[in-house]
Design an enzyme around this catalytic site. Structure first.
Site, short mmCIF file in Angstrom:
data_model
loop_
_atom_site.label_atom_id
_atom_site.label_comp_id
_atom_site.label_asym_id
_atom_site.label_seq_id
_atom_site.Cartn_x
_atom_site.Cartn_y
_atom_site.Cartn_z
N ASP A 111 5.71 27.72 23.68
CA ASP A 111 6.77 28.33 22.89
C ASP A 111 6.23 28.98 21.62
O ASP A 111 5.16 28.62 21.12
CB ASP A 111 7.80 27.27 22.48
CG ASP A 111 8.70 26.82 23.62
OD1 ASP A 111 8.40 27.16 24.78
OD2 ASP A 111 9.67 26.11 23.33
N HIS A 256 3.15 24.51 22.38
CA HIS A 256 3.38 25.67 21.52
C HIS A 256 2.10 26.46 21.32
O HIS A 256 1.04 25.88 21.07
CB HIS A 256 3.92 25.24 20.15
CG HIS A 256 5.22 24.50 20.23
ND1 HIS A 256 5.27 23.15 20.52
CD2 HIS A 256 6.51 24.92 20.09
CE1 HIS A 256 6.55 22.76 20.55
NE2 HIS A 256 7.31 23.81 20.30
#
Length: 288
Positions: A111, A256
């Site tokens: 992400d 992430h």
């Protein structure tokens, strides 16, 4: 022709004052068995020293220092506020954030990118091991780094929608939710020639209006079953063993590549990915 028609339809939708489409019109992406991911013993778990609350240390070249979480991240909300797939039912608390599979397939997701340093490093690791993942990109980051957006697609990864500025969607009026998701859809389609068909709400926080908008834009919402906890910046060793300890077939793994300093995520991936492969897991991209 189809692409132009979809683009025009979506842009008309973005101008509408009401939510278009019904939740019952979309495809079911996830398994519908309801419960939380299994917590019992998993077959063929990787062999490693007993884990501690902080995780056993990695070799020095991988461990990296622990540090405080970056201010960009709020704690990701638990998956109970999301849903297993559009159209099945309204959001409810008993949703499994994994995909049905009879094989040892898993789904790595990243992400908050693309990021000019960390995203290329992650791409190199995935390429080295001939594996694929799903990247939920922030629109304003993709606008700044369009070459990285194309690099994701060129390497065969799924490029998905993580809103334009990373707001908590449940705090926004419907028009702002449409803008956050719709602008990112348009940017991805303009850059890659194909609109995204997957979306993840920041912090995993969906509600019925935001799900309806996501569905009307042609995207299936995605949560996660395994939180790598990399957003807490606990050290690469802790990240790696969190993933290894919680892995199970069909798991969607949250990590992430942007939104903060992610060198620990890169170091952990470089260490745990070959061990997952050795254990028979096959990381693939999410396909709706």
């Amino acid at each position: 022709m189809d692409s132009d028609r979809h683009t025009n339809t979506r842009r008309k939708f973005l101008q509408a004052a009401v939510v278009v489409g019904a939740l019952s019109a979309a495809r079911v992406l996830f398994s519908s068995d309801g419960g939380a991911p299994e917590t019992g013993p998993r077959p063929s778990a990787p062999t490693h020293p007993p884990a501690t609350s902080a995780g056993p240390p990695l070799p020095a070249e991988y461990a990296g220092p622990a540090s405080a979480p970056g201010p960009f991240r709020l704690r990701p909300m638990a998956g109970e506020t999301s849903r297993s797939g559009p159209g099945a039912s309204p959001p409810h608390p008993n949703v499994a954030f994994r995909l049905s599979t009879d094989r040892r397939e898993i789904f790595l997701t990243f992400d908050d990118g693309p990021h000019p340093a960390h995203t290329p490093e992650i791409l190199r690791i995935l390429r080295r091991h001939d594996t694929h993942a799903t990247f939920f990109v922030i629109g304003e980051n993709a606008l700044e780094f369009p070459d990285l957006l194309r690099a994701l697609a060129d390497d065969g990864h799924a490029v998905a929608n993580h809103t334009w500025t990373h707001p908590q969607l449940t705090t926004l009026p419907p028009g702002a939710v449409r803008s956050e998701l719709g602008r990112t859809c348009d940017l991805i389609e303009d850059a890659l020639g194909t609109a995204p068909d997957l979306a993840r709400a920041p912090y995993g926080d969906w509600d019925e209006p935001s799900l309806s908008i996501c569905n009307a834009l042609g995207m299936s919402p995605v949560g996660w079953a395994v939180d790598s906890q990399d957003w807490t910046v606990p050290g690469a060793g802790t990240i790696a063993y969190t993933v290894l300890d919680e892995m199970h077939p069909g798991a969607i793994v949250l990590s992430h590549d942007g939104g903060g300093e992610r060198s620990q995520t890169v170091e952990a991936l470089d260490w745990y990915l070959p061990r997952l492969l050795d254990d028979g897991y096959r990381p693939i991209r999410i396909e709706p």
